[in-house]
Design an enzyme around this catalytic site. Structure first.
Site, PDB file in Angstrom:
ATOM      1  N   HIS A 194       0.846  -1.193   0.000  1.00 28.85           N
ATOM      2  CA  HIS A 194       0.000   0.000   0.000  1.00 28.85           C
ATOM      3  C   HIS A 194       0.880   1.241   0.000  1.00 28.85           C
ATOM      4  CE1 HIS A 194       0.460   1.338   4.248  1.00 28.85           C
ATOM      5  NE2 HIS A 194       0.565   0.046   4.535  1.00 28.85           N
ATOM      6  N   CYS A 222       3.724  -4.171   6.715  1.00 25.99           N
ATOM      7  CA  CYS A 222       3.298  -4.003   5.333  1.00 25.99           C
ATOM      8  C   CYS A 222       4.474  -3.612   4.438  1.00 25.99           C
ATOM      9  CB  CYS A 222       2.217  -2.930   5.245  1.00 25.99           C
ATOM     10  SG  CYS A 222       0.605  -3.472   5.836  1.00 25.99           S
TER      11      CYS A 222
END
Length: 231
Positions: free
Chosen positions: A186, A201
């Site tokens: 992301h 992430c």
């Protein structure tokens, strides 16, 4: 990373970075910290990286150049000291540049899976390939810090949410593509070299996250390997 939840958010903008890598990412703050007169243990290496005269002695101009670099990438304290954290970021940049357009030279990322997103934790690089053909990248990424490591292995994109918000950290995660629990590709509004790293992430610039969104789909493979420096 975060527990999966759908909420509308405004995507964060950030200057895109694709190979070849560049240094300018974000503007320096309006008021910088005081500059140190101390010579750091990596003074010569840092001077060379920044194109400064390499004499191994801290000068006012050296300090301001180092401080500007620290401010761009969120390195603290931003006092212009040529210490191990600052040099570690520069050294990583040098290694990333050296990869060029052949990120899978060692064949570590599988070439028998068709389209696959590869993540090299050691070099903090990611790319998309189709067999032996490079489709996109390599691009710099920001993966999990110590205690929140991005997990290695072969995975698959199992869910995508373009306007995701983490319910754990209450932060936007635009263009999220989840591949391992709460770990996802992301975009973030930070430098890709901002230490110490994410909560697991694979952070990307807005430009790269959008491109990954257009190139990948649910069910596509993701391969994560290596070990991030300092974890």
């Amino acid at each position: 990373m975060g527990v999966i939840a759908r909420r509308g958010v405004v995507a964060l903008g950030v200057t895109g970075l694709v190979a070849p890598l560049t240094l300018a990412l974000t503007a320096a703050p309006a008021q910088a910290a005081s500059c140190t007169t101390q010579t750091g243990p990596y003074q010569k290496q840092v001077e060379k990286f920044l194109g400064r005269p390499v004499d191994g002695k801290q000068s006012t101009a050296d300090c301001k150049a180092i401080q500007a670099f620290q401010d761009r990438h969120g390195i603290t304290p931003d006092i212009g000291y040529a210490g191990p954290v600052t040099w570690g970021v520069m050294d990583l940049m040098n290694k990333q540049r050296a990869v060029g357009k052949n990120p899978n030279k060692d064949g570590a990322c599988p070439v028998n899976k068709g389209r696959i997103a590869c993540v090299n934790l050691t070099l903090q690089l990611s790319w998309i390939q189709d067999g032996k053909k490079l489709v996109y990248g390599p691009v710099p990424v920001r993966t999990g810090r110590k205690g929140f490591a991005t997990r290695t292995g072969l995975k698959k994109v199992y869910w995508r949410d373009i306007d995701h918000v983490s319910t754990v950290y209450n932060v936007p995660m635009p263009y999220s593509q989840f591949f391992d629990g709460g770990q996802a590709f992301h975009s973030v509004g930070l430098s890709m070299w901002n230490p110490p790293g994410s909560h697991g992430c694979v952070n990307m610039t807005s430009t790269d996250a959008k491109k990954y969104w257009s190139l990948l789909k649910t069910g596509d493979d993701v391969f994560v390997y290596g070990r991030k420096p300092g974890t």
